[in-house]
Design a protein around this motif. Structure first.
Motif, short mmCIF file in Angstrom:
data_model
loop_
_atom_site.label_atom_id
_atom_site.label_comp_id
_atom_site.label_asym_id
_atom_site.label_seq_id
_atom_site.Cartn_x
_atom_site.Cartn_y
_atom_site.Cartn_z
N HIS A 137 -18.61 91.84 9.83
CA HIS A 137 -19.91 91.22 9.35
C HIS A 137 -19.88 89.78 9.89
O HIS A 137 -19.10 88.96 9.82
N PRO A 138 -21.31 89.55 10.15
CA PRO A 138 -21.30 88.15 10.93
C PRO A 138 -21.09 86.95 9.67
O PRO A 138 -20.78 85.78 10.32
N LEU A 139 -21.26 87.23 8.72
CA LEU A 139 -20.93 86.02 7.63
C LEU A 139 -19.45 85.91 7.32
O LEU A 139 -19.16 84.99 6.61
N TYR A 140 -18.59 86.90 7.92
CA TYR A 140 -17.17 86.69 7.56
C TYR A 140 -16.63 85.42 7.95
O TYR A 140 -15.60 84.79 7.21
N LEU A 141 -16.94 84.81 8.99
CA LEU A 141 -16.39 83.44 9.28
C LEU A 141 -16.56 82.27 8.29
O LEU A 141 -15.90 81.29 8.31
N ILE A 142 -17.83 82.43 7.52
CA ILE A 142 -17.92 81.43 6.63
C ILE A 142 -17.49 81.91 5.01
O ILE A 142 -18.12 81.16 4.24
N LYS A 143 -16.94 82.88 5.10
CA LYS A 143 -16.82 83.65 4.00
C LYS A 143 -15.79 82.65 2.94
O LYS A 143 -14.82 81.96 3.61
N ASN A 144 -16.03 82.44 1.65
CA ASN A 144 -15.42 81.35 0.85
C ASN A 144 -14.96 81.74 -0.43
O ASN A 144 -16.18 81.94 -1.08
N GLY A 150 -18.70 85.87 -1.33
CA GLY A 150 -17.41 85.85 -1.55
C GLY A 150 -17.34 87.48 -2.12
O GLY A 150 -18.30 87.89 -2.26
N ASP A 151 -16.15 88.11 -2.10
CA ASP A 151 -16.12 89.40 -2.59
C ASP A 151 -15.92 89.50 -4.06
O ASP A 151 -15.88 88.75 -4.73
#
Length: 161
Positions: free
Chosen positions: A122-129, A137-138
């Motif tokens: 997913h493109p947002l994985y790199l900024i996942k917090n 977040g998950d």
């Protein structure tokens, strides 16, 4: 008991599973049996057909041209042909669409069957917090559960004035 083969629409016929079915089982009993075998949340939403219609997949673009350029009209056509859930494949991505609000509610309920998890693709994985973000977040971590308890009431119609 008789062994019948069942498979989900959108999957290859070769993926059919043999399932032992009582000869005296009624329609609702068969729905419950199939729901158990395929981990389907709502057995009442299961329908049966002998011959399914499958989308034509072209190399690389897969079924892109069956959807576009008239995406709304073509999605509606596919819903009319295939039911409330359709599967499309486009350049390596598999997407499931529904036009049924009950099915949407099941998918967005974040239950044992469905959860929000940002994958590495997913493109947002790199900024996942996980600790600082409700959106990035998950849902399977304690911080998210606490935030999800207070956030929906805060954004509900009674809270917004």
């Amino acid at each position: 008991m008789v062994a019948k083969h069942f498979y989900l629409p959108g999957e290859a016929i070769t993926s059919a599973r043999p399932i032992e079915v009582e000869t005296t089982v009624d329609y609702q009993g068969l729905q419950i049996l199939i729901a158990d075998q395929f981990a389907i949340v709502d057995p009442n939403a299961i329908g049966f057909q002998q011959y399914g219609r499958f989308l034509v997949l072209l190399p690389f673009v897969e079924n892109f041209f069956e959807i576009y350029p008239d995406d709304l009209g073509n999605h509606q056509r596919l819903f009319d042909q295939s039911g409330s859930i359709i599967q499309t494949k486009n350049m390596g991505w598999t997407v499931y669409h529904t036009n049924d609000p009950k099915l949407s509610a099941i998918a967005f309920a974040e239950s044992d069957f469905f959860t929000k998890k940002i994958s590495e693709a997913h493109p947002l994985y790199l900024i996942k917090n996980q600790q600082a973000s409700v959106i990035l977040g998950d849902t399977d971590i304690p911080e998210q559960r606490a935030a999800h308890r207070s956030l929906p009431p805060a954004l509900g119609p009674k809270a917004v004035v």
